[in-house]
Design a protein around this motif. Structure first.
Motif, short mmCIF file in Angstrom:
data_model
loop_
_atom_site.label_atom_id
_atom_site.label_comp_id
_atom_site.label_asym_id
_atom_site.label_seq_id
_atom_site.Cartn_x
_atom_site.Cartn_y
_atom_site.Cartn_z
N ASP A 2 0.83 -1.21 0.00
CA ASP A 2 0.00 0.00 0.00
C ASP A 2 0.87 1.26 0.00
O ASP A 2 0.56 2.23 -0.68
N VAL A 3 1.95 1.21 0.78
CA VAL A 3 2.84 2.37 0.85
C VAL A 3 3.48 2.63 -0.51
O VAL A 3 3.51 3.76 -1.00
N LEU A 4 3.99 1.58 -1.14
CA LEU A 4 4.66 1.72 -2.43
C LEU A 4 3.72 2.28 -3.50
O LEU A 4 4.13 3.01 -4.40
N GLY A 5 2.44 1.91 -3.40
CA GLY A 5 1.47 2.38 -4.39
C GLY A 5 0.85 3.72 -4.06
O GLY A 5 0.09 4.27 -4.87
N ALA A 6 1.16 4.26 -2.89
CA ALA A 6 0.58 5.53 -2.46
C ALA A 6 1.06 6.68 -3.34
O ALA A 6 2.16 6.65 -3.89
N ALA A 7 0.21 7.70 -3.46
CA ALA A 7 0.56 8.87 -4.27
C ALA A 7 1.64 9.69 -3.57
O ALA A 7 1.57 9.95 -2.37
N ALA A 8 2.66 10.09 -4.34
CA ALA A 8 3.71 10.97 -3.85
C ALA A 8 3.60 12.29 -4.61
O ALA A 8 2.64 12.52 -5.35
N GLU A 9 4.57 13.15 -4.44
CA GLU A 9 4.48 14.47 -5.08
C GLU A 9 4.45 14.36 -6.60
O GLU A 9 3.67 15.04 -7.27
N ASN A 10 5.30 13.48 -7.13
CA ASN A 10 5.32 13.27 -8.58
C ASN A 10 5.31 11.77 -8.86
O ASN A 10 6.37 11.15 -8.97
N VAL B 24 4.98 6.46 -4.42
CA VAL B 24 6.08 6.34 -3.44
C VAL B 24 7.18 5.45 -4.00
O VAL B 24 8.37 5.73 -3.81
N LYS B 25 6.81 4.39 -4.70
CA LYS B 25 7.80 3.50 -5.30
C LYS B 25 8.74 4.28 -6.21
O LYS B 25 9.97 4.11 -6.16
N GLU B 26 8.18 5.15 -7.02
CA GLU B 26 9.01 5.96 -7.92
C GLU B 26 9.85 6.96 -7.15
O GLU B 26 11.02 7.21 -7.49
N ALA B 27 9.27 7.53 -6.08
CA ALA B 27 10.01 8.50 -5.26
C ALA B 27 11.21 7.83 -4.58
O ALA B 27 12.29 8.43 -4.47
#
Length: 283
Positions: free
Chosen positions: A114-122, A125-128
């Motif tokens: 769930d954390v990895l798939g959460a929305a980040a700034e851009n 989270v996985k991408e961040a």
């Protein structure tokens, strides 16, 4: 009978720390059943000769926060791993960990996925995290994640030294009355590392495994068969006392248990979680 493959041997060696020949013998006796082979190794008292050989140590830090909502509190804790403590203790790494935790809270995450798939700034989270690896010049990954809720949530963050960020975070959820001893319980969780809240929470397959190991160990020690059941129950109780939070001896006063602490204030514990840097799943 399952084939005794190199992969099976490697798996059991990593999980028990036993030597290769001991593992091979145990797997053969267990006809390839990994869980049974681990029981045999424990019953025979085989020591961890090369425990987790070759596993890379994981450094990092843990961010934690308690959020109030709808008359309840929810505690969150997230581990972010790096390769070295040099990177882990930098302000930027600690700040990034806090930021990732905020993303997890916004998504009401319940798991690492769930954390990895959460929305980040851009993006996510996985991408961040992948971008952070390039920034810090080391492999960076989400380690462990925990979320607990109750009328009151207490968090204790332990540091090994003042210059390092938290290496252990213990959280406990209690009812309102239990809040009076929640801090003491959190300290206990941090120090003693319980696995379950109450005896009833221990999975039945684990209890049965412990019972088999205790029986085989008692017989191997030459104990008379007629007293083995009593010895086994004693060993099971010792297992519960070590691994169950409410049955552990209170570290500040071993004459009472953690359960006694809650009884004294008329409160109860609802749930708990403990995260220690580097103690999650291997990569």
């Amino acid at each position: 009978m399952a084939a005794i493959t190199a992969a099976l041997i490697k798996q059991v060696r990593e999980e028990t720390g036993a030597g290769m020949m001991d593992v091979k013998k145990a797997l053969t006796e267990a006809e390839g059943d990994v869980a049974r082979a681990k029981e045999i190794i424990r019953a025979k008292g085989i020591q961890a000769a090369g425990k987790r050989e070759g596993r890379k140590a994981q450094e990092g830090t843990i961010a934690s926060k308690v959020v109030d909502a709808n008359g309840e509190q929810t505690g969150y804790a997230l581990e972010l791993n790096s390769e070295t403590d040099f990177v882990a203790k930098t302000p930027k790494f600690v700040e990034f960990t806090d930021q990732v935790l905020d993303y997890a809270i916004a998504a009401n995450a319940n798991s690492v996925d769930d954390v990895l798939g959460a929305a980040a700034e851009n993006g996510t989270v996985k991408e961040a995290v992948e971008e952070a690896a390039a920034l810090f010049g080391e492999h960076v990954k989400i380690g462990q994640f925990a979320q607990i809720s109750g009328p009151h949530v207490e968090v204790y963050a332990h540091k090994k030294s003042v210059e390092l960020p938290p290496s252990i975070v213990a959280m406990i959820a209690t009812d309102e009355a239990g809040a009076a001893v929640a801090h003491e319980a959190a300290l206990q969780i941090s120090a003693m590392g319980a696995q379950w809240l109450s005896r009833e929470d221990v999975p039945s397959d684990i209890v049965e495994s412990e019972r088999r190991v205790a029986t085989e160990k008692s017989l191997a020690e030459g104990k008379p068969e007629k007293i083995v059941p009593k010895i086994v129950e004693g060993r099971l109780n010792a297992f519960f006392k070590e691994t169950v939070l409410l049955e552990q001896s209170y570290v500040k006063d071993p004459s009472k248990t953690v359960g006694d602490l809650f009884k004294e204030v008329g409160g109860k514990a609802v749930a708990f979680a403990r995260i220690e840097v580097g103690k999650g799943s291997a990569e």
